[in-house]
Design a protein around this motif. Structure first.
Motif, PDB file in Angstrom:
ATOM      1  N   LEU A 379      80.130 -52.875  70.536  1.00 54.16           N
ATOM      2  CA  LEU A 379      80.055 -51.568  69.528  1.00 54.16           C
ATOM      3  C   LEU A 379      80.879 -50.337  70.163  1.00 54.16           C
ATOM      4  CD1 LEU A 379      76.469 -51.349  68.475  1.00 54.16           C
ATOM      5  CD2 LEU A 379      78.371 -51.797  67.009  1.00 54.16           C
ATOM      6  N   ASN A 380      80.925 -50.412  71.504  1.00 53.62           N
ATOM      7  CA  ASN A 380      81.741 -49.424  72.238  1.00 53.62           C
ATOM      8  C   ASN A 380      83.234 -49.624  72.216  1.00 53.62           C
ATOM      9  OD1 ASN A 380      79.399 -47.791  72.818  1.00 53.62           O
ATOM     10  ND2 ASN A 380      78.955 -48.628  74.710  1.00 53.62           N
ATOM     11  N   ALA A 381      83.486 -50.890  71.936  1.00 55.17           N
ATOM     12  CA  ALA A 381      84.671 -51.220  72.294  1.00 55.17           C
ATOM     13  C   ALA A 381      85.711 -50.716  70.709  1.00 55.17           C
ATOM     14  CB  ALA A 381      84.908 -52.944  72.295  1.00 55.17           C
ATOM     15  N   ASN A 382      84.920 -50.669  69.607  1.00 56.65           N
ATOM     16  CA  ASN A 382      85.531 -50.231  68.381  1.00 56.65           C
ATOM     17  C   ASN A 382      86.006 -48.707  68.731  1.00 56.65           C
ATOM     18  OD1 ASN A 382      84.871 -52.397  67.146  1.00 56.65           O
ATOM     19  ND2 ASN A 382      82.719 -51.624  66.441  1.00 56.65           N
ATOM     20  N   ALA A 383      86.990 -48.372  67.729  1.00 55.24           N
ATOM     21  CA  ALA A 383      87.716 -47.052  67.802  1.00 55.24           C
ATOM     22  C   ALA A 383      86.713 -45.977  67.246  1.00 55.24           C
ATOM     23  CB  ALA A 383      88.888 -46.835  67.049  1.00 55.24           C
ATOM     24  N   ARG A 384      85.901 -46.396  66.253  1.00 54.19           N
ATOM     25  CA  ARG A 384      84.999 -45.446  65.722  1.00 54.19           C
ATOM     26  C   ARG A 384      83.667 -46.333  65.702  1.00 54.19           C
ATOM     27  NH1 ARG A 384      87.083 -42.328  60.571  1.00 54.19           N
ATOM     28  NH2 ARG A 384      85.363 -41.220  60.974  1.00 54.19           N
ATOM     29  N   PRO A 385      82.895 -46.325  66.940  1.00 53.12           N
ATOM     30  CA  PRO A 385      81.758 -46.855  66.961  1.00 53.12           C
ATOM     31  C   PRO A 385      80.510 -46.478  66.058  1.00 53.12           C
ATOM     32  CG  PRO A 385      81.803 -45.696  69.012  1.00 53.12           C
ATOM     33  CD  PRO A 385      83.176 -45.809  68.402  1.00 53.12           C
ATOM     34  N   ASN A 386      79.575 -47.164  65.412  1.00 54.71           N
ATOM     35  CA  ASN A 386      78.720 -46.681  64.862  1.00 54.71           C
ATOM     36  C   ASN A 386      77.561 -46.243  65.627  1.00 54.71           C
ATOM     37  OD1 ASN A 386      76.570 -46.302  62.857  1.00 54.71           O
ATOM     38  ND2 ASN A 386      76.587 -48.238  62.026  1.00 54.71           N
ATOM     39  N   ALA A 387      77.203 -44.854  65.585  1.00 46.01           N
ATOM     40  CA  ALA A 387      76.317 -44.202  66.349  1.00 46.01           C
ATOM     41  C   ALA A 387      75.026 -44.802  66.587  1.00 46.01           C
ATOM     42  CB  ALA A 387      76.422 -42.700  66.056  1.00 46.01           C
ATOM     43  N   THR A 388      74.726 -45.141  65.087  1.00 42.25           N
ATOM     44  CA  THR A 388      73.112 -45.574  64.999  1.00 42.25           C
ATOM     45  C   THR A 388      72.931 -46.853  65.698  1.00 42.25           C
ATOM     46  OG1 THR A 388      73.097 -44.378  62.943  1.00 42.25           O
ATOM     47  CG2 THR A 388      71.494 -46.131  63.296  1.00 42.25           C
ATOM     48  N   ARG A 389      73.938 -48.021  65.466  1.00 43.98           N
ATOM     49  CA  ARG A 389      73.922 -49.188  66.238  1.00 43.98           C
ATOM     50  C   ARG A 389      73.909 -49.059  67.726  1.00 43.98           C
ATOM     51  NH1 ARG A 389      77.639 -53.396  62.746  1.00 43.98           N
ATOM     52  NH2 ARG A 389      76.232 -53.356  60.986  1.00 43.98           N
ATOM     53  N   VAL A 390      74.762 -47.949  67.988  1.00 48.69           N
ATOM     54  CA  VAL A 390      75.036 -47.747  69.439  1.00 48.69           C
ATOM     55  C   VAL A 390      73.375 -47.174  70.143  1.00 48.69           C
ATOM     56  CG1 VAL A 390      76.085 -46.390  71.264  1.00 48.69           C
ATOM     57  CG2 VAL A 390      77.486 -47.425  69.624  1.00 48.69           C
ATOM     58  N   GLN A 391      72.870 -46.408  69.424  1.00 51.78           N
ATOM     59  CA  GLN A 391      71.595 -45.771  69.934  1.00 51.78           C
ATOM     60  C   GLN A 391      70.516 -47.093  69.660  1.00 51.78           C
ATOM     61  OE1 GLN A 391      70.350 -42.871  67.478  1.00 51.78           O
ATOM     62  NE2 GLN A 391      68.582 -42.118  68.653  1.00 51.78           N
ATOM     63  N   VAL A 392      70.555 -47.662  68.695  1.00 57.69           N
ATOM     64  CA  VAL A 392      69.454 -48.867  68.607  1.00 57.69           C
ATOM     65  C   VAL A 392      69.753 -49.664  69.761  1.00 57.69           C
ATOM     66  CG1 VAL A 392      68.710 -50.724  67.241  1.00 57.69           C
ATOM     67  CG2 VAL A 392      69.273 -48.549  66.254  1.00 57.69           C
ATOM     68  N   ALA A 393      71.050 -50.263  69.969  1.00 53.94           N
ATOM     69  CA  ALA A 393      71.301 -51.224  71.007  1.00 53.94           C
ATOM     70  C   ALA A 393      71.078 -50.454  72.620  1.00 53.94           C
ATOM     71  CB  ALA A 393      72.753 -51.518  71.197  1.00 53.94           C
ATOM     72  N   THR A 394      71.369 -49.275  72.719  1.00 55.92           N
ATOM     73  CA  THR A 394      70.932 -48.632  73.951  1.00 55.92           C
ATOM     74  C   THR A 394      69.405 -48.590  73.978  1.00 55.92           C
ATOM     75  OG1 THR A 394      73.041 -47.146  73.761  1.00 55.92           O
ATOM     76  CG2 THR A 394      71.136 -46.352  75.310  1.00 55.92           C
ATOM     77  N   ALA A 395      68.921 -48.182  73.052  1.00 62.32           N
ATOM     78  CA  ALA A 395      67.084 -48.154  72.998  1.00 62.32           C
ATOM     79  C   ALA A 395      66.563 -49.519  73.476  1.00 62.32           C
ATOM     80  CB  ALA A 395      66.657 -47.791  71.838  1.00 62.32           C
ATOM     81  N   ASN A 396      67.192 -50.454  72.779  1.00 63.65           N
ATOM     82  CA  ASN A 396      66.852 -52.125  73.174  1.00 63.65           C
ATOM     83  C   ASN A 396      67.032 -52.444  74.432  1.00 63.65           C
ATOM     84  OD1 ASN A 396      65.681 -52.257  70.407  1.00 63.65           O
ATOM     85  ND2 ASN A 396      67.794 -53.272  69.811  1.00 63.65           N
TER      86      ASN A 396
END
Length: 511
Positions: A379-396
């Motif tokens: 997700l972080n590798a995308n130019a414009r990552p999806n913040a929700t997914r990044v937040q969910v992955a970080t929480a997981n």
């Protein structure tokens, strides 16, 4: 033919005295020439000087009459003082052994047996000689018959009479006695021969293996304890105190224990054969049923004695082994109880299973954590990552990391009211190892107990009766003929020893 001794014969003298007839050539039948005394031996006249021979004869006559003199002339004076003519021929002839007074003109004829004082010219014919011989033979026969009568009298008094009394007692007075015979053997258990080795195995099947026990049982059956038990159980004294029994075998009602025990030793005979290891017993009583009962009771006493011989040894061997086994079993139970308590206290049945489960959970969480991190990196590798997914992955990732830390901390650090798995594992391991050790010790104690039981069984003795006691149907004693012959031999031997002793003493005294 009888031979006469020559007494003071002078070769140069002749028979020239009156009243003596001597045939030419000597006396008849004897062939002996009798020579008259010399002329100088005649009674000297008064005042004549006596010869030396006459003086010596006078001294001998004085000694014969008990006159003590110092010289020959003193002897002549002493004899004449007593009115004895020392030179008289009759006095001189009295000095010849076995001769009596007679004609002084004839000298005595010395011979083994006394001869008449005056030799006779009468010739004994064959008939007279035969009569003399018959008289001598009759005298010898009379003496022999007298000695034989005395011998028979002594034999009758010292041998025949006691033998008759003994035979009369055995045949008429003695009470019939019944003897019950039995044989028994002391043997070891079969396990002894199976497990015996070395020198002990050589004698395991022989009588030498139980020789000491057999001798001990024999001594016990002949002891006062066995006598007292038999008297208490079956009335030994009362049986032999019955008035029907003869006086020599009867036990008086007021007899002492010593007399009763002596009777017991005579009525109970036990012999041991060391070559075969067999004990032979003979019990005598006045009734066949009582005799068999006495025998069975004594065999029962022997069995009890055999059991008592090895019971202490068996008890000592088994007591130590049983005590060791009980101690090992108790410690094993304590170790097992400690393991159960730890499992209940910690809530863990198996520390290894808990550790394995924890490690498997940690592995799964680590895998999920690695996957979430890879997803977050994508997700972080995308130019414009999806913040929700990044937040969910970080929480997981944070949640998985926290769970991983919790699992790992539970292995080493426990909570406030909990115990770490490492401590639980260590305590359970120690408890289980102690339990295993106690189980091994219990197993060894069980083996030792079994070995002790086998060794104790090897010490077991039992009594085998190949010849059981059976009551007799005919009296065994007295054996009248044998006993009478034995009494005759005993009295004959006593008489012979007394006779030889008296003969030896008589020979010593008279010799």
């Amino acid at each position: 033919m009888p031979k006469a001794r020559k007494f003071r014969i002078r070769p140069d003298a002749g028979f020239n005295r009156p009243g003596v007839k001597v045939p030419e050539g000597g006396l008849p039948e004897t062939g002996m020439t009798v020579i008259a005394p010399a002329a100088n031996d005649a009674n000297p006249a008064e005042g004549a000087e006596p010869t030396g021979r006459q003086l010596r004869m006078a001294r001998r006559i004085a000694q014969k009459h008990g006159i003590k003199v110092a010289s020959d002339h003193e002897a002549v004076a002493a004899l004449r003082a007593r009115g004895i003519d020392p030179f008289e021929r009759s006095n001189m002839l009295e000095l010849v052994p076995g001769e009596t007074s007679g004609d002084a003109a004839v000298p005595a004829i010395a011979r083994p047996a006394p001869l008449p004082a005056e030799p006779s010219a009468q010739v004994l014919d064959d008939r007279a000689r035969a009569g003399e011989i018959m008289e001598i033979q009759r005298d010898i026969m009379r003496r022999r018959r007298r000695k034989l009568a005395l011998l028979l009298t002594r034999l009758g008094f010292f041998v025949a009479l006691p033998t008759f009394i003994a035979g009369f007692y055995y045949y008429v007075l003695a009470t019939p006695m019944y003897a019950t015979k039995s044989e028994f053997i002391i043997q070891q258990a079969d396990t002894a021969s199976a497990g015996a080795s070395g020198l002990g195995g050589l004698f395991s099947g022989t009588g030498l293996a139980t020789q000491q026990d057999s001798i001990s049982v024999q001594g016990y059956l002949l002891s006062r304890d066995a006598f007292q038990r038999l008297d208490r159980d079956l009335g030994f004294r009362a049986h032999f105190a019955q008035p029907e029994i003869d006086a020599l075998q009867r036990l008086e009602p007021d007899a002492s224990s010593e007399d009763a025990y002596k009777l017991y030793e005579r009525m109970v005979e036990i012999g041991y054969d060391p070559t075969e290891g067999v004990l032979k017993m003979e019990v005598i009583a006045a009734d066949p049923d009582v005799s068999a009962a006495f025998s069975r009771a004594l065999i029962g006493y022997a069995e009890e004695q055999v059991d008592n011989l090895t019971s202490r040894l068996r008890d000592d061997q088994m007591a130590g082994a049983e005590q060791s086994f009980a101690s090992a079993e108790g410690r094993m139970l304590e170790a097992q109880t400690r393991v159960v308590d730890l499992q209940e206290q910690l809530g863990v049945v198996s520390a290894e299973a808990e550790v394995s489960n924890s490690y498997s959970q940690i592995g799964v969480i680590e895998t999920e954590l690695r996957a979430e991190r890879l997803r977050l990196d994508q997700l972080n590798a995308n130019a414009r990552p999806n913040a929700t997914r990044v937040q969910v992955a970080t929480a997981n990732i944070a949640r998985l990391q926290q769970e991983l830390d919790t699992l790992r901390s539970s292995l080493t650090d426990g909570a406030a009211d909990d115990v770490s798995l490492a401590r639980v594992t260590a305590e359970l391991a120690v408890a289980q190892q102690d339990l295993v050790t106690r189980q091994l010790l219990l197993q060894q104690a069980a083996q030792q107990l079994e070995v002790s039981r086998i060794a104790a069984n090897r010490q077991v003795r039992y009594l085998s009766t190949p010849v059981p006691p059976v009551q007799p149907d005919e009296p065994t004693y007295p054996r009248a003929f044998e006993s009478t012959i034995l009494a005759f031999l005993i009295f004959s031997g006593i008489y012979l020893m007394m006779t030889l002793t008296a003969a030896i003493l008589r020979e010593q005294v008279t010799g």
